[in-house]
Scaffold this active site. Structure first.
Site, PDB file in Angstrom:
ATOM      1  N   TRP A 127       0.861  -1.187   0.000  1.00 34.61           N
ATOM      2  CA  TRP A 127       0.000   0.000   0.000  1.00 34.61           C
ATOM      3  C   TRP A 127       0.894   1.231   0.000  1.00 34.61           C
ATOM      4  O   TRP A 127       1.760   1.364   0.871  1.00 34.61           O
ATOM      5  CB  TRP A 127      -0.902  -0.049   1.231  1.00 34.61           C
ATOM      6  CG  TRP A 127      -1.860   1.083   1.375  1.00 34.61           C
ATOM      7  CD1 TRP A 127      -2.656   1.620   0.413  1.00 34.61           C
ATOM      8  CD2 TRP A 127      -2.152   1.817   2.584  1.00 34.61           C
ATOM      9  NE1 TRP A 127      -3.420   2.636   0.927  1.00 34.61           N
ATOM     10  CE2 TRP A 127      -3.130   2.777   2.264  1.00 34.61           C
ATOM     11  CE3 TRP A 127      -1.670   1.737   3.896  1.00 34.61           C
ATOM     12  CZ2 TRP A 127      -3.639   3.661   3.209  1.00 34.61           C
ATOM     13  CZ3 TRP A 127      -2.179   2.601   4.828  1.00 34.61           C
ATOM     14  CH2 TRP A 127      -3.151   3.562   4.502  1.00 34.61           C
TER      15      TRP A 127
ATOM     16  N   ASP B 130      -0.729  -5.927   9.158  1.00 34.44           N
ATOM     17  CA  ASP B 130      -1.749  -4.958   8.787  1.00 34.44           C
ATOM     18  C   ASP B 130      -2.974  -5.741   8.335  1.00 34.44           C
ATOM     19  O   ASP B 130      -2.989  -6.334   7.254  1.00 34.44           O
ATOM     20  CB  ASP B 130      -1.222  -4.068   7.658  1.00 34.44           C
ATOM     21  CG  ASP B 130      -2.222  -2.981   7.259  1.00 34.44           C
ATOM     22  OD1 ASP B 130      -3.342  -2.956   7.812  1.00 34.44           O
ATOM     23  OD2 ASP B 130      -1.877  -2.157   6.388  1.00 34.44           O
TER      24      ASP B 130
ATOM     25  N   LYS C 215     -13.568  -1.261   6.428  1.00 39.96           N
ATOM     26  CA  LYS C 215     -14.121  -2.081   5.354  1.00 39.96           C
ATOM     27  C   LYS C 215     -15.167  -3.054   5.861  1.00 39.96           C
ATOM     28  O   LYS C 215     -16.296  -3.089   5.368  1.00 39.96           O
ATOM     29  CB  LYS C 215     -13.004  -2.846   4.637  1.00 39.96           C
ATOM     30  CG  LYS C 215     -12.177  -1.983   3.703  1.00 39.96           C
ATOM     31  CD  LYS C 215     -11.140  -1.160   4.441  1.00 39.96           C
ATOM     32  CE  LYS C 215     -10.266  -0.355   3.496  1.00 39.96           C
ATOM     33  NZ  LYS C 215      -9.297   0.496   4.229  1.00 39.96           N
TER      34      LYS C 215
END
Length: 394
Positions: free
Chosen positions: A127, A208, A243
């Site tokens: 990311w 993560d 999310k």
């Protein structure tokens, strides 16, 4: 004072969002921004979230600060969801954070406090904000091989070879599931090999976990993280609720720091409280309270899990449809990796020129590295994308 300010490079994904909004063409498709969308293009509020907010609104009597490191009931509920039976409360310090990004940033700060000489190991690719934060903080980092551009799967032999070079006290950043930006995940057997490497080197993992529930299921997506935490003395886990609960703007996250010795837990908890105080003082509570309310109520939790499962299965169905369309158009199986990937993202392996052609000719927006957001599609737009990919010569 401000005369030395310099222009900052714009975030490429945010810039792409602005370009998409300005595009006047009808039927344009946004596959760039990393946000879940339903078939109508809406990022919906989940049923359980709406009900939890109603209950909070009716019962809430104050807007005073919550605890400095976060509401204990929220920390307990979310950490239990993430770690399951592997959670060792006697060895785990926790901090409520401003989203998953806040958890990552505080994890970097915590690691630097513990070892000022560390190097952070990040996957290639990762990311982009991981790297951006590390550069801004001045933390040294190196990349380890992860994505095989030929197979669009994990270059696991390269990954193992690179991770074996990590030193004791270094930080190794791992994606818990639904790897961003590639969609290519480790198997549980591969996770076990990574754990063995970390045991040998003494490097510390930072997992993560931003997409739990978007890949193979809530527990399945946390299996690698749980194996890491249960096997190693020291570990950090950053979790996001954006999310899987759909509460992007509420910025609810969690950082968990597992230490080797229970006697170190209070030191770690004090360090987390200090970091929070220096950064934003008391954490936000509304999103955290929503998550806590859902997880503590059996009926709400069941409804949330059911809706999350619909989201997950919907993305899997779109993956299967896109792979089938490309198989039909090309007469080959070279795009079958799309069906094997998990989560919102896949990296096509297209060149920047091909990505540009897809945008120019079809008003379909991908990130420049050819990452596409599967959740930005619907059954009608999948054939459009498939034709655009083939016509661009991917």
């Amino acid at each position: 004072m401000f005369g030395n300010l310099k222009p900052q490079a714009p975030d490429k994904i945010l810039a792409l969002m602005g370009e998409f909004r300005a595009d006047p063409r009808q039927g344009k498709i946004d596959l760039g921004v990393g946000v879940y969308k339903d078939p109508t293009g809406l990022t919906p509020v989940m049923r359980a979230v709406k009900e939890a907010e109603r209950r909070i609104w009716e019962a809430e009597t104050t807007k005073s600060y919550t605890a400095l490191t976060g509401e204990p009931a929220y920390l307990d509920a979310l950490s239990a969801m993430v770690l399951g039976r592997t959670r060792d409360s006697d060895r785990t310090a926790m901090l409520s954070t401003v989203g998953g990004t806040g958890a990552i940033r505080q994890a970097f700060e915590m690691a630097r406090m513990g070892n000022p000489d560390l190097t952070v190991h990040v996957s290639d690719p990762t990311w982009p904000n991981h790297v951006s934060m590390l550069k801004f903080m001045g933390l040294p980092f190196v990349e380890y091989r992860y994505f095989d551009s030929a197979t669009r799967g994990v270059d696991f032999e390269g990954m193992k070879e690179d991770l074996a070079r990590a030193k004791k006290g270094d930080l190794v950043l791992l994606h818990g599931c639904c790897h961003n930006p590639t969609g290519a995940n480790l198997t549980l057997e591969q996770w076990a090999e990574v754990v063995a490497i970390l045991e040998r080197t003494g490097a510390v993992p930072l997992v993560d976990l931003a997409y739990q529930g978007f890949g193979d299921g809530l527990d399945e997506d946390a299996a690698g993280t749980r194996l890491v935490v249960s096997s190693l003395p020291d570990a950090l886990v950053a979790a996001s609720c954006s999310k899987n609960f759909g509460i992007y703007r509420e910025r609810a996250g969690l950082l968990m720091v597992q230490v080797a010795d229970p006697a170190q837990r209070e030191l770690a908890q004090g360090a987390l409280a200090f970091l929070g105080r220096q950064t934003y003082s008391f954490p936000p509570d509304h999103g955290a309270r929503i998550v806590q309310t859902i997880l503590e109520d059996a009926a709400l939790a069941a409804d949330w899990r059911a809706e999350l499962e619909q989201v997950r299965l919907g993305m899997l169905s779109l993956r299967q449809q896109l792979a089938a369309e490309l198989r039909s158009l090309t007469g080959s199986d070279r795009f079958d990796f799309i069906e094997l990937h998990r989560g919102m993202f896949s990296r096509l392996g297209a060149t920047p020129e091909q990505v540009q052609k897809i945008k120019d000719d079809n008003a379909i927006y991908l990130v420049g590295d050819s990452r596409l957001n599967i959740a930005g599609l619907n059954r009608d737009s999948v054939p459009v994308l498939a034709r655009a990919i083939v016509e661009a010569g991917v």
